[in-house]
Motif scaffolding. Structure first.
Motif, PDB file in Angstrom:
ATOM      1  N   GLU A  71       2.809  -2.404   8.369  1.00  0.00           N
ATOM      2  CA  GLU A  71       1.805  -1.498   7.788  1.00  0.00           C
ATOM      3  C   GLU A  71       2.042  -0.096   8.330  1.00  0.00           C
ATOM      4  O   GLU A  71       2.248   0.069   9.529  1.00  0.00           O
ATOM      5  CB  GLU A  71       0.391  -1.926   8.192  1.00  0.00           C
TER       6      GLU A  71
ATOM      7  N   ASN B 216       1.387   1.584  11.590  1.00  0.00           N
ATOM      8  CA  ASN B 216       0.031   1.225  12.001  1.00  0.00           C
ATOM      9  C   ASN B 216       0.091  -0.074  12.790  1.00  0.00           C
ATOM     10  O   ASN B 216      -0.225  -0.109  13.968  1.00  0.00           O
ATOM     11  CB  ASN B 216      -0.884   1.094  10.776  1.00  0.00           C
ATOM     12  N   GLU B 217       0.544  -1.142  12.151  1.00  0.00           N
ATOM     13  CA  GLU B 217       0.687  -2.403  12.877  1.00  0.00           C
ATOM     14  C   GLU B 217       1.663  -3.305  12.145  1.00  0.00           C
ATOM     15  O   GLU B 217       1.972  -3.102  10.971  1.00  0.00           O
ATOM     16  CB  GLU B 217      -0.668  -3.098  13.056  1.00  0.00           C
TER      17      GLU B 217
HETATM   18 MG   LIG Z   1      -4.029  -3.921   9.293  1.00  0.00          MG
END
Ligand SMILES: [Mg+2]
Ligand SMILES: Nc1ncnc2c1ncn2[C@@H]1O[C@H](COP(=O)(O)OP(=O)(O)O)[C@@H](O)[C@H]1O
Length: 377
Positions: free
Chosen positions: A252, A264-265
Protein backbone atom coordinates in the motif's frame (compact mmCIF):
# COMPACT_ATOMS: atom_id res chain seq x y z
CA UNK A 1 5.02 -32.77 -9.02
CA UNK A 2 2.95 -35.84 -9.66
CA UNK A 3 0.28 -35.67 -7.00
CA UNK A 4 -1.99 -32.93 -5.67
CA UNK A 5 -0.46 -30.73 -3.01
CA UNK A 6 -2.04 -30.23 0.39
CA UNK A 7 -2.36 -26.57 1.39
CA UNK A 8 -3.02 -25.43 4.97
CA UNK A 9 -4.35 -21.91 5.50
CA UNK A 10 -4.42 -20.06 8.81
CA UNK A 11 -7.58 -17.96 8.59
CA UNK A 12 -10.85 -18.78 6.88
CA UNK A 13 -12.22 -15.39 5.85
CA UNK A 14 -12.83 -14.15 2.32
CA UNK A 15 -9.13 -14.18 1.44
CA UNK A 16 -8.89 -17.78 2.62
CA UNK A 17 -12.01 -18.62 0.65
CA UNK A 18 -10.69 -17.22 -2.63
CA UNK A 19 -7.29 -18.86 -2.02
CA UNK A 20 -9.09 -22.16 -1.41
CA UNK A 21 -11.14 -21.80 -4.59
CA UNK A 22 -7.95 -21.32 -6.60
CA UNK A 23 -6.25 -24.28 -4.94
CA UNK A 24 -9.32 -26.44 -5.57
CA UNK A 25 -9.30 -25.34 -9.22
CA UNK A 26 -5.81 -26.85 -9.42
CA UNK A 27 -7.10 -30.05 -7.80
CA UNK A 28 -5.30 -29.53 -4.48
CA UNK A 29 -6.43 -30.51 -0.97
CA UNK A 30 -7.12 -27.58 1.36
CA UNK A 31 -7.53 -27.37 5.14
CA UNK A 32 -8.10 -24.14 7.08
CA UNK A 33 -8.06 -22.99 10.70
CA UNK A 34 -10.71 -20.47 11.71
CA UNK A 35 -12.66 -19.90 14.93
CA UNK A 36 -16.05 -19.49 13.20
CA UNK A 37 -17.67 -22.78 12.19
CA UNK A 38 -18.69 -22.69 8.53
CA UNK A 39 -16.30 -19.81 7.81
CA UNK A 40 -16.18 -18.50 4.22
CA UNK A 41 -13.14 -20.68 3.47
CA UNK A 42 -14.50 -23.57 5.52
CA UNK A 43 -17.48 -23.69 3.14
CA UNK A 44 -15.25 -24.56 0.18
CA UNK A 45 -12.23 -26.28 1.77
CA UNK A 46 -11.86 -30.03 2.31
CA UNK A 47 -11.56 -29.46 6.03
CA UNK A 48 -11.91 -26.71 8.61
CA UNK A 49 -10.34 -26.99 12.03
CA UNK A 50 -12.45 -24.77 14.30
CA UNK A 51 -9.95 -22.94 16.49
CA UNK A 52 -8.32 -19.60 17.04
CA UNK A 53 -5.65 -18.51 14.52
CA UNK A 54 -3.11 -18.53 17.35
CA UNK A 55 -4.09 -21.97 18.75
CA UNK A 56 -0.88 -23.98 18.81
CA UNK A 57 -2.50 -27.43 18.83
CA UNK A 58 -4.72 -26.47 15.89
CA UNK A 59 -1.78 -25.11 13.87
CA UNK A 60 0.15 -28.33 14.54
CA UNK A 61 -2.87 -30.35 13.43
CA UNK A 62 -3.06 -28.21 10.27
CA UNK A 63 0.66 -28.78 9.64
CA UNK A 64 0.20 -32.55 9.92
CA UNK A 65 -2.44 -32.36 7.15
CA UNK A 66 -0.44 -30.09 4.82
CA UNK A 67 2.60 -29.98 2.53
CA UNK A 68 2.77 -26.21 2.87
CA UNK A 69 1.23 -23.74 5.32
CA UNK A 70 0.26 -20.18 4.58
CA UNK A 71 -1.86 -17.50 6.26
CA UNK A 72 -4.49 -15.01 5.16
CA UNK A 73 -4.43 -12.89 8.26
CA UNK A 74 -1.77 -11.06 10.30
CA UNK A 75 -3.39 -12.37 13.48
CA UNK A 76 -1.62 -15.67 12.78
CA UNK A 77 1.06 -16.46 15.36
CA UNK A 78 4.53 -16.21 13.90
CA UNK A 79 6.13 -18.03 16.85
CA UNK A 80 3.93 -21.11 16.46
CA UNK A 81 4.46 -21.04 12.68
CA UNK A 82 8.21 -20.85 13.23
CA UNK A 83 8.09 -23.88 15.55
CA UNK A 84 6.09 -25.80 12.95
CA UNK A 85 8.58 -24.79 10.25
CA UNK A 86 11.49 -26.00 12.39
CA UNK A 87 9.64 -29.32 12.62
CA UNK A 88 9.86 -29.70 8.85
CA UNK A 89 6.61 -28.21 7.48
CA UNK A 90 7.08 -25.59 4.79
CA UNK A 91 5.61 -22.19 5.72
CA UNK A 92 5.26 -19.30 3.26
CA UNK A 93 5.86 -16.42 3.54
CA UNK A 94 8.38 -17.09 6.32
CA UNK A 95 7.11 -16.59 9.88
CA UNK A 96 9.96 -14.11 10.37
CA UNK A 97 8.32 -11.92 7.69
CA UNK A 98 4.96 -12.14 9.46
CA UNK A 99 6.75 -11.18 12.70
CA UNK A 100 8.13 -8.01 11.12
CA UNK A 101 4.92 -7.00 9.39
CA UNK A 102 2.34 -7.76 12.05
CA UNK A 103 3.87 -5.11 14.30
CA UNK A 104 3.42 -1.89 12.32
CA UNK A 105 6.15 -0.09 14.25
CA UNK A 106 8.64 -2.92 13.66
CA UNK A 107 7.61 -2.86 10.01
CA UNK A 108 8.30 0.88 9.80
CA UNK A 109 11.77 0.46 11.36
CA UNK A 110 12.44 -2.38 8.92
CA UNK A 111 11.44 -0.26 5.93
CA UNK A 112 13.55 2.62 7.18
CA UNK A 113 16.54 0.31 7.63
CA UNK A 114 16.11 -0.75 4.02
CA UNK A 115 15.86 2.86 2.85
CA UNK A 116 12.30 2.48 1.67
CA UNK A 117 10.53 5.86 1.96
CA UNK A 118 7.60 6.05 4.41
CA UNK A 119 5.88 8.74 6.46
CA UNK A 120 7.97 9.85 9.43
CA UNK A 121 7.04 7.97 12.61
CA UNK A 122 7.85 7.74 16.30
CA UNK A 123 7.33 5.20 19.08
CA UNK A 124 5.07 6.64 21.80
CA UNK A 125 3.62 5.51 25.10
CA UNK A 126 2.36 8.54 26.97
CA UNK A 127 0.55 11.80 26.32
CA UNK A 128 3.89 13.56 26.76
CA UNK A 129 5.48 11.43 24.00
CA UNK A 130 2.62 12.26 21.62
CA UNK A 131 3.00 15.93 22.39
CA UNK A 132 6.71 15.63 21.59
CA UNK A 133 5.83 13.94 18.28
CA UNK A 134 3.42 16.76 17.46
CA UNK A 135 6.22 19.25 17.95
CA UNK A 136 8.22 17.37 15.36
CA UNK A 137 5.48 16.47 12.86
CA UNK A 138 2.74 19.03 13.59
CA UNK A 139 -1.02 18.29 13.63
CA UNK A 140 -2.90 16.33 12.45
CA UNK A 141 -1.11 13.17 13.54
CA UNK A 142 -2.01 9.53 13.04
CA UNK A 143 -2.04 7.60 16.31
CA UNK A 144 -1.83 3.92 15.39
CA UNK A 145 -2.06 0.60 17.23
CA UNK A 146 1.06 -1.45 16.53
CA UNK A 147 -0.68 -4.81 16.18
CA UNK A 148 -4.02 -6.45 15.33
CA UNK A 149 -5.22 -3.40 13.39
CA UNK A 150 -7.13 -3.59 10.15
CA UNK A 151 -9.74 -1.62 8.20
CA UNK A 152 -8.67 1.52 10.03
CA UNK A 153 -9.76 0.09 13.38
CA UNK A 154 -6.42 0.74 15.02
CA UNK A 155 -6.08 4.35 13.81
CA UNK A 156 -6.99 7.62 15.45
CA UNK A 157 -6.48 11.03 13.88
CA UNK A 158 -5.19 13.51 16.46
CA UNK A 159 -6.20 16.91 15.12
CA UNK A 160 -5.07 19.00 18.03
CA UNK A 161 -3.58 18.83 21.50
CA UNK A 162 -7.07 18.38 22.93
CA UNK A 163 -7.51 15.13 20.97
CA UNK A 164 -4.56 13.31 22.50
CA UNK A 165 -6.41 12.08 25.60
CA UNK A 166 -9.35 10.90 23.50
CA UNK A 167 -7.01 8.98 21.22
CA UNK A 168 -5.30 7.31 24.16
CA UNK A 169 -8.69 6.32 25.58
CA UNK A 170 -9.91 4.99 22.23
CA UNK A 171 -6.82 2.85 21.78
CA UNK A 172 -6.27 2.04 25.45
CA UNK A 173 -4.69 -1.31 26.24
CA UNK A 174 -2.79 -1.36 22.96
CA UNK A 175 0.82 -0.54 22.17
CA UNK A 176 1.03 2.54 19.99
CA UNK A 177 3.12 4.69 17.70
CA UNK A 178 2.49 7.86 15.74
CA UNK A 179 2.89 8.80 12.12
CA UNK A 180 3.10 12.13 10.46
CA UNK A 181 -0.10 12.85 8.54
CA UNK A 182 0.62 12.38 4.84
CA UNK A 183 -1.02 14.86 2.55
CA UNK A 184 -1.75 12.58 -0.38
CA UNK A 185 -3.53 13.05 -3.70
CA UNK A 186 -4.16 9.34 -4.19
CA UNK A 187 -3.53 5.99 -2.54
CA UNK A 188 -1.91 3.34 -4.72
CA UNK A 189 -1.26 -0.37 -4.30
CA UNK A 190 0.77 -3.02 -6.07
CA UNK A 191 0.61 -6.78 -5.66
CA UNK A 192 3.92 -8.59 -6.03
CA UNK A 193 4.46 -12.35 -6.10
CA UNK A 194 7.66 -14.17 -5.30
CA UNK A 195 8.04 -17.91 -5.90
CA UNK A 196 9.99 -20.29 -3.70
CA UNK A 197 12.78 -20.16 -6.28
CA UNK A 198 12.90 -16.35 -6.02
CA UNK A 199 11.20 -15.32 -9.26
CA UNK A 200 9.18 -12.12 -9.04
CA UNK A 201 5.96 -11.13 -10.80
CA UNK A 202 4.35 -7.74 -10.42
CA UNK A 203 0.74 -6.74 -11.04
CA UNK A 204 -0.41 -3.40 -12.45
CA UNK A 205 -0.39 -0.37 -10.15
CA UNK A 206 -3.91 0.34 -8.89
CA UNK A 207 -5.61 3.25 -7.18
CA UNK A 208 -7.37 2.44 -3.91
CA UNK A 209 -10.10 4.75 -2.68
CA UNK A 210 -10.76 4.58 1.05
CA UNK A 211 -13.86 5.60 2.94
CA UNK A 212 -13.59 5.93 6.73
CA UNK A 213 -10.10 4.38 6.50
CA UNK A 214 -11.48 1.28 4.74
CA UNK A 215 -10.75 0.30 1.19
CA UNK A 216 -13.93 0.95 -0.78
CA UNK A 217 -13.01 1.02 -4.49
CA UNK A 218 -10.05 -0.12 -6.57
CA UNK A 219 -9.27 1.16 -10.08
CA UNK A 220 -6.87 -0.78 -12.32
CA UNK A 221 -4.68 0.48 -13.81
CA UNK A 222 -4.32 3.53 -11.54
CA UNK A 223 -5.20 6.69 -13.49
CA UNK A 224 -1.82 8.31 -12.87
CA UNK A 225 1.09 9.31 -15.10
CA UNK A 226 3.31 6.52 -16.36
CA UNK A 227 6.20 8.00 -14.41
CA UNK A 228 4.23 7.58 -11.18
CA UNK A 229 3.28 4.02 -12.12
CA UNK A 230 6.92 3.16 -12.68
CA UNK A 231 7.93 4.70 -9.39
CA UNK A 232 5.25 2.75 -7.51
CA UNK A 233 6.15 -0.51 -9.22
CA UNK A 234 9.82 -0.02 -8.48
CA UNK A 235 9.13 0.72 -4.82
CA UNK A 236 6.83 -2.31 -4.46
CA UNK A 237 9.48 -4.60 -5.94
CA UNK A 238 12.16 -3.15 -3.67
CA UNK A 239 9.90 -3.67 -0.64
CA UNK A 240 9.16 -7.30 -1.43
CA UNK A 241 12.79 -8.11 -2.26
CA UNK A 242 13.83 -7.43 1.33
CA UNK A 243 11.15 -9.70 2.82
CA UNK A 244 11.71 -13.43 3.10
CA UNK A 245 9.59 -16.30 1.87
CA UNK A 246 7.33 -16.97 -1.06
CA UNK A 247 3.84 -15.71 -1.73
CA UNK A 248 1.87 -12.73 -2.85
CA UNK A 249 2.42 -9.44 -1.02
CA UNK A 250 0.29 -6.29 -1.14
CA UNK A 251 2.16 -3.00 -0.97
CA UNK A 252 0.00 0.00 0.00
CA UNK A 253 1.37 3.40 -0.97
CA UNK A 254 0.64 7.11 -0.85
CA UNK A 255 1.09 9.40 -3.82
CA UNK A 256 1.81 12.66 -2.03
CA UNK A 257 0.58 16.04 -3.18
CA UNK A 258 4.13 16.79 -4.28
CA UNK A 259 4.21 13.61 -6.39
CA UNK A 260 6.45 11.46 -4.18
CA UNK A 261 5.54 7.82 -3.59
CA UNK A 262 5.75 6.52 -0.01
CA UNK A 263 5.05 3.04 1.32
CA UNK A 264 2.15 3.05 3.79
CA UNK A 265 2.24 -0.61 4.75
CA UNK A 266 2.85 -4.08 3.40
CA UNK A 267 0.60 -7.11 3.70
CA UNK A 268 2.40 -10.48 3.62
CA UNK A 269 -0.60 -12.04 1.89
CA UNK A 270 -3.19 -11.59 -0.81
CA UNK A 271 -4.92 -8.26 -0.42
CA UNK A 272 -8.20 -6.47 -1.01
CA UNK A 273 -6.58 -4.26 -3.62
CA UNK A 274 -5.90 -7.40 -5.70
CA UNK A 275 -9.44 -8.80 -5.89
CA UNK A 276 -9.80 -7.21 -9.33
CA UNK A 277 -7.27 -9.76 -10.63
CA UNK A 278 -9.91 -12.55 -10.55
CA UNK A 279 -11.73 -11.14 -13.57
CA UNK A 280 -9.04 -8.68 -14.65
CA UNK A 281 -5.76 -10.57 -15.02
CA UNK A 282 -4.50 -13.72 -16.71
CA UNK A 283 -3.62 -15.16 -13.30
CA UNK A 284 -5.52 -14.01 -10.21
CA UNK A 285 -3.59 -13.05 -7.08
CA UNK A 286 -5.12 -16.10 -5.38
CA UNK A 287 -3.93 -18.63 -7.94
CA UNK A 288 -0.59 -16.81 -8.01
CA UNK A 289 -0.19 -17.19 -4.25
CA UNK A 290 -0.92 -20.92 -4.45
CA UNK A 291 1.59 -21.26 -7.30
CA UNK A 292 4.18 -19.16 -5.45
CA UNK A 293 4.08 -21.10 -2.16
CA UNK A 294 3.97 -24.45 -3.97
CA UNK A 295 7.23 -23.86 -5.86
CA UNK A 296 5.38 -23.84 -9.18
CA UNK A 297 5.97 -21.50 -12.12
CA UNK A 298 4.33 -18.09 -11.60
CA UNK A 299 1.52 -17.12 -13.96
CA UNK A 300 1.21 -14.05 -16.14
CA UNK A 301 0.04 -10.89 -14.39
CA UNK A 302 -1.13 -9.03 -17.49
CA UNK A 303 -4.36 -7.07 -17.33
CA UNK A 304 -6.89 -8.57 -19.78
CA UNK A 305 -9.24 -5.62 -20.39
CA UNK A 306 -8.23 -1.96 -20.60
CA UNK A 307 -9.68 -1.21 -17.17
CA UNK A 308 -11.13 -2.95 -14.12
CA UNK A 309 -13.05 -1.50 -11.20
CA UNK A 310 -13.68 -3.36 -7.94
CA UNK A 311 -16.04 -2.10 -5.26
CA UNK A 312 -16.35 -3.65 -1.81
CA UNK A 313 -19.71 -4.57 -0.39
CA UNK A 314 -19.26 -3.09 3.06
CA UNK A 315 -21.95 -3.88 5.62
CA UNK A 316 -24.35 -1.07 6.44
CA UNK A 317 -26.38 -2.70 9.21
CA UNK A 318 -26.55 -5.57 11.67
CA UNK A 319 -28.39 -8.28 9.78
CA UNK A 320 -28.18 -11.20 7.42
CA UNK A 321 -24.91 -11.84 5.59
CA UNK A 322 -26.71 -12.43 2.30
CA UNK A 323 -27.88 -9.25 0.58
CA UNK A 324 -31.34 -8.11 -0.40
CA UNK A 325 -31.66 -6.91 -4.01
CA UNK A 326 -29.48 -9.73 -5.32
CA UNK A 327 -31.45 -10.21 -8.58
CA UNK A 328 -31.41 -6.50 -9.34
CA UNK A 329 -27.65 -6.31 -8.85
CA UNK A 330 -27.15 -9.23 -11.20
CA UNK A 331 -29.22 -7.42 -13.83
CA UNK A 332 -26.47 -4.79 -14.18
CA UNK A 333 -24.74 -6.44 -17.10
CA UNK A 334 -21.00 -6.86 -16.96
CA UNK A 335 -20.78 -6.75 -13.17
CA UNK A 336 -19.54 -9.82 -11.28
CA UNK A 337 -20.90 -10.29 -7.79
CA UNK A 338 -18.93 -12.03 -5.05
CA UNK A 339 -20.66 -12.87 -1.77
CA UNK A 340 -18.30 -14.19 0.91
CA UNK A 341 -20.83 -16.31 2.81
CA UNK A 342 -20.44 -14.67 6.23
CA UNK A 343 -23.36 -15.39 8.55
CA UNK A 344 -23.93 -11.82 9.68
CA UNK A 345 -23.40 -8.34 8.36
CA UNK A 346 -22.11 -5.50 10.52
CA UNK A 347 -21.30 -1.88 9.85
CA UNK A 348 -18.30 -1.68 7.49
CA UNK A 349 -17.70 -5.44 7.54
CA UNK A 350 -16.43 -6.77 4.20
CA UNK A 351 -19.35 -8.92 2.99
CA UNK A 352 -18.52 -9.28 -0.69
CA UNK A 353 -17.39 -7.28 -3.69
CA UNK A 354 -18.37 -6.26 -7.21
CA UNK A 355 -16.11 -6.19 -10.24
CA UNK A 356 -16.58 -4.71 -13.70
CA UNK A 357 -14.20 -4.95 -16.64
CA UNK A 358 -14.18 -2.77 -19.76
CA UNK A 359 -12.54 0.06 -21.62
CA UNK A 360 -13.02 3.08 -19.46
CA UNK A 361 -12.87 3.16 -15.67
CA UNK A 362 -15.38 6.00 -15.33
CA UNK A 363 -18.20 4.02 -16.92
CA UNK A 364 -17.15 0.96 -14.86
CA UNK A 365 -17.37 3.06 -11.70
CA UNK A 366 -20.93 4.00 -12.63
CA UNK A 367 -21.78 0.34 -13.21
CA UNK A 368 -20.48 -1.00 -9.91
CA UNK A 369 -22.09 1.90 -8.05
CA UNK A 370 -25.42 1.11 -9.70
CA UNK A 371 -25.17 -2.55 -8.70
CA UNK A 372 -24.12 -1.52 -5.18
CA UNK A 373 -27.15 0.76 -4.80
CA UNK A 374 -29.52 -2.12 -5.50
CA UNK A 375 -28.05 -4.22 -2.71
CA UNK A 376 -28.91 -3.99 0.97
CA UNK A 377 -26.50 -5.75 3.27
MG1 LIG B 1 -3.86 -0.44 5.20
N1 LIG C 1 0.18 8.61 7.93
C1 LIG C 1 -1.01 8.73 7.31
N2 LIG C 1 -1.40 9.89 6.75
C2 LIG C 1 -2.62 10.04 6.15
N3 LIG C 1 -3.52 9.04 6.06
C3 LIG C 1 -3.20 7.85 6.59
C4 LIG C 1 -1.94 7.62 7.24
N4 LIG C 1 -1.91 6.35 7.65
C5 LIG C 1 -3.08 5.80 7.30
N5 LIG C 1 -3.88 6.68 6.66
C6 LIG C 1 -5.23 6.42 6.10
O1 LIG C 1 -5.86 5.37 6.84
C7 LIG C 1 -6.01 4.20 6.03
C8 LIG C 1 -5.81 2.95 6.86
O2 LIG C 1 -4.56 3.01 7.49
P1 LIG C 1 -3.54 1.80 7.52
O3 LIG C 1 -2.35 2.22 8.31
O4 LIG C 1 -3.30 1.31 6.14
O5 LIG C 1 -4.33 0.77 8.43
P2 LIG C 1 -5.08 -0.59 8.15
O6 LIG C 1 -4.17 -1.62 8.71
O7 LIG C 1 -6.32 -0.44 8.93
O8 LIG C 1 -5.24 -0.72 6.66
C9 LIG C 1 -5.01 4.37 4.92
O9 LIG C 1 -5.33 3.61 3.80
C10 LIG C 1 -5.09 5.87 4.69
O10 LIG C 1 -6.28 6.20 3.98
Amino acid sequence: MDKPLRIGIVGGGQLGKMLTQSAKQLGFFVAVVDPTPGSPAGQVADKQIVADYKDEAAIRELAALSDVLTFEIELANDEVLLAVMKNGTKVHPYPETLGIIRDKLKQKYFLKQNRIPTARFMAVETEKDILAASQKFGFPLLLKARTDAYDGRGNFVVKSRGDIKRGLTRLSGRTLYVEEYVSFSKELAVMVARSVSGKLAVYPVVETIHQDNICDTVIAPAPVAEKVQNRAEHLALRSVRVLKGAGVFGVEMFLTTDNAVLVNEIAPRVHNSGHYTIEGCVTSQFEQHIRAISDLPLGKTTLLPKAVVMKNLLGTRNGAGFPKGFDKALSVLGVSLHIYGKQESRLNRKMGHLTAVGDDYKSLLRKVRKARRSLLI
